[in-house]
Design an enzyme around this catalytic site. Structure first.
Site, PDB file in Angstrom:
ATOM      1  N   ASP A  33      16.184  13.799  34.638  1.00  0.00           N
ATOM      2  CA  ASP A  33      17.556  14.713  35.568  1.00  0.00           C
ATOM      3  C   ASP A  33      18.137  15.076  34.528  1.00  0.00           C
ATOM      4  OD1 ASP A  33      15.329  14.834  37.651  1.00  0.00           O
ATOM      5  OD2 ASP A  33      16.945  13.725  38.921  1.00  0.00           O
ATOM      6  N   HIS A  35      17.955  16.072  31.735  1.00  0.00           N
ATOM      7  CA  HIS A  35      17.665  17.303  30.742  1.00  0.00           C
ATOM      8  C   HIS A  35      17.515  18.720  31.424  1.00  0.00           C
ATOM      9  CE1 HIS A  35      16.024  13.426  28.458  1.00  0.00           C
ATOM     10  NE2 HIS A  35      16.552  14.111  26.833  1.00  0.00           N
ATOM     11  N   GLY A 147      23.562  18.711  25.250  1.00  0.00           N
ATOM     12  CA  GLY A 147      24.408  17.829  26.136  1.00  0.00           C
ATOM     13  C   GLY A 147      25.813  17.201  25.959  1.00  0.00           C
ATOM     14  N   GLU A 148      26.428  17.115  26.877  1.00  0.00           N
ATOM     15  CA  GLU A 148      27.705  16.709  26.719  1.00  0.00           C
ATOM     16  C   GLU A 148      27.691  14.779  26.775  1.00  0.00           C
ATOM     17  OE1 GLU A 148      31.049  20.055  28.062  1.00  0.00           O
ATOM     18  OE2 GLU A 148      30.500  18.097  28.709  1.00  0.00           O
ATOM     19  N   GLN A 153      27.479  14.328  18.763  1.00  0.00           N
ATOM     20  CA  GLN A 153      25.944  15.229  18.578  1.00  0.00           C
ATOM     21  C   GLN A 153      26.425  16.714  18.901  1.00  0.00           C
ATOM     22  OE1 GLN A 153      22.051  14.192  19.243  1.00  0.00           O
ATOM     23  NE2 GLN A 153      22.497  15.232  20.492  1.00  0.00           N
ATOM     24  N   ARG A 184      22.605   9.548  32.560  1.00  0.00           N
ATOM     25  CA  ARG A 184      21.714   9.497  32.649  1.00  0.00           C
ATOM     26  C   ARG A 184      21.299   8.973  30.792  1.00  0.00           C
ATOM     27  NH1 ARG A 184      19.368  10.336  37.060  1.00  0.00           N
ATOM     28  NH2 ARG A 184      20.330  11.564  38.820  1.00  0.00           N
TER      29      ARG A 184
HETATM   30  O1  PAF Z   1      19.326  14.785  21.524  1.00  0.00           O
HETATM   31  C1  PAF Z   1      18.738  14.416  21.303  1.00  0.00           C
HETATM   32  O2  PAF Z   1      17.730  13.748  21.985  1.00  0.00           O
HETATM   33  C2  PAF Z   1      18.425  13.824  19.318  1.00  0.00           C
HETATM   34  O3  PAF Z   1      19.437  13.234  18.927  1.00  0.00           O
HETATM   35  C3  PAF Z   1      17.937  15.543  19.302  1.00  0.00           C
HETATM   36  C4  PAF Z   1      18.552  16.485  19.348  1.00  0.00           C
HETATM   37  C5  PAF Z   1      16.753  15.858  20.012  1.00  0.00           C
HETATM   38  C6  PAF Z   1      17.220  15.769  17.427  1.00  0.00           C
HETATM   39  O4  PAF Z   1      16.203  14.653  16.996  1.00  0.00           O
END
Ligand code: PAF
Length: 281
Positions: A33, A35, A147-148, A153, A184
């Protein structure tokens, strides 16, 4: 109707058939969820949405969970279909790295890639930025949703897009939480009942930090009292990942292992100015 493609050539055809603006949602699959919220953000931002599903070996170290990372493409496609995604790009490792990974040209993360997650997982952000930049070249998006939950990242991707003039608008999506407050994550399925109970100290620490004038101390107190967690780091940084400000808005970031499962979480906090006469000032 979602078009599922596995090769760069088929992706190029599917991309050419899209009109208007495009948002990409890069994922490693095992969609949940959290995603779904990213997909909704992408739909709201652009005329068409591409989801990439690729478990990127570059961002796993030898002892990490690359082989056991959940792979659930059929279910992922069903969710994408339900959310009105136009294209799913699910390449093989060979399709992404046809010349192998040895000697690969890569996107080197700057010093921010060496703190927090980068300190615990050397090379992790080079792996992430390299694959994200390839996915951006392949999908040619106007927007990209992250996502935060993976706050570092998100900040590093924003920085890469600026530094390398990629001309993509990066959209942040708030962390989605389970009913008990746990952020999640595709890795939550690995948690035993006891590990999950211990993991709840993380959202508990976040709530305490958000209610405290000294967020770091509040989080450390709660996480330090949970024997079921092996804490990797608890840090408060600026929203751009720089040193924490003396006072004002900042970000609390936490990484800890419950059993063998590594969990990360973060949240906005506010540091209160220290008062004169305060014994800690
Ligand atoms: O956050 C993720 O799922 C991964 O780090 C990503 C951004 C898809 C890169 O492989």
């Amino acid at each position: 109707m979602t078009t599922v493609v596995h090769t760069k050539a088929d992706l190029a055809k599917a991309r050419a058939a899209l009109s208007g603006t495009v948002a990409v949602v890069p994922t490693m699959g095992a969609l949940h969820d959290g995603h779904r919220a990213n997909l909704g953000r992408a739909k709201a931002a652009a005329d068409a949405v591409i989801v990439t599903v690729f478990v990127n070996p570059l961002q796993f170290r030898p002892h990490e969970d690359l082989d056991k990372y959940p792979r659930t493409l059929d279910a992922d496609v069903r969710m994408c279909e339900a959310e009105g995604v136009d294209v799913v790009f699910a390449p093989s490792v060979n399709e992404m790295y046809p010349d192998g990974r040895e000697g690969l040209t890569s996107v080197h993360a700057g010093p921010d890639g060496e703190i927090l997650e980068g300190a615990s997982r050397p090379g992790f952000f080079t792996g992430v930025l390299t694959v994200v930049s390839k996915l951006f070249h392949l999908t040619k998006p106007d927007f990209a949703c992250f996502g935060e939950k993976d706050f570092q990242q998100l900040a590093m991707v924003r920085r890469m897009v600026r530094d390398l003039d990629m001309g993509i608008e990066v959209l942040a999506v708030e962390t989605d939480r389970e009913d008990d407050g746990l952020a999640r994550s595709s890795r939550n399925i690995y948690l035993s009942e006891a590990e999950r109970a211990a993991a709840l100290a993380i959202p508990h620490a976040i709530r305490a930090a958000q209610a405290s004038p000294d967020p770091l101390a509040a989080a450390e107190r709660i996480l330090g009292a949970e024997p079921g967690l092996d804490v990797d780091y608890i840090a408060v940084r600026g929203n751009d990942l720089g040193e924490a400000p003396e006072s004002g808005p900042a970000r609390l970031l936490i990484a800890a292992k419950a059993g063998t499962t590594r969990l990360i979480d973060n949240a906005p906090v506010v540091i209160e100015p220290r008062k004169i006469g305060d014994p800690d000032a």
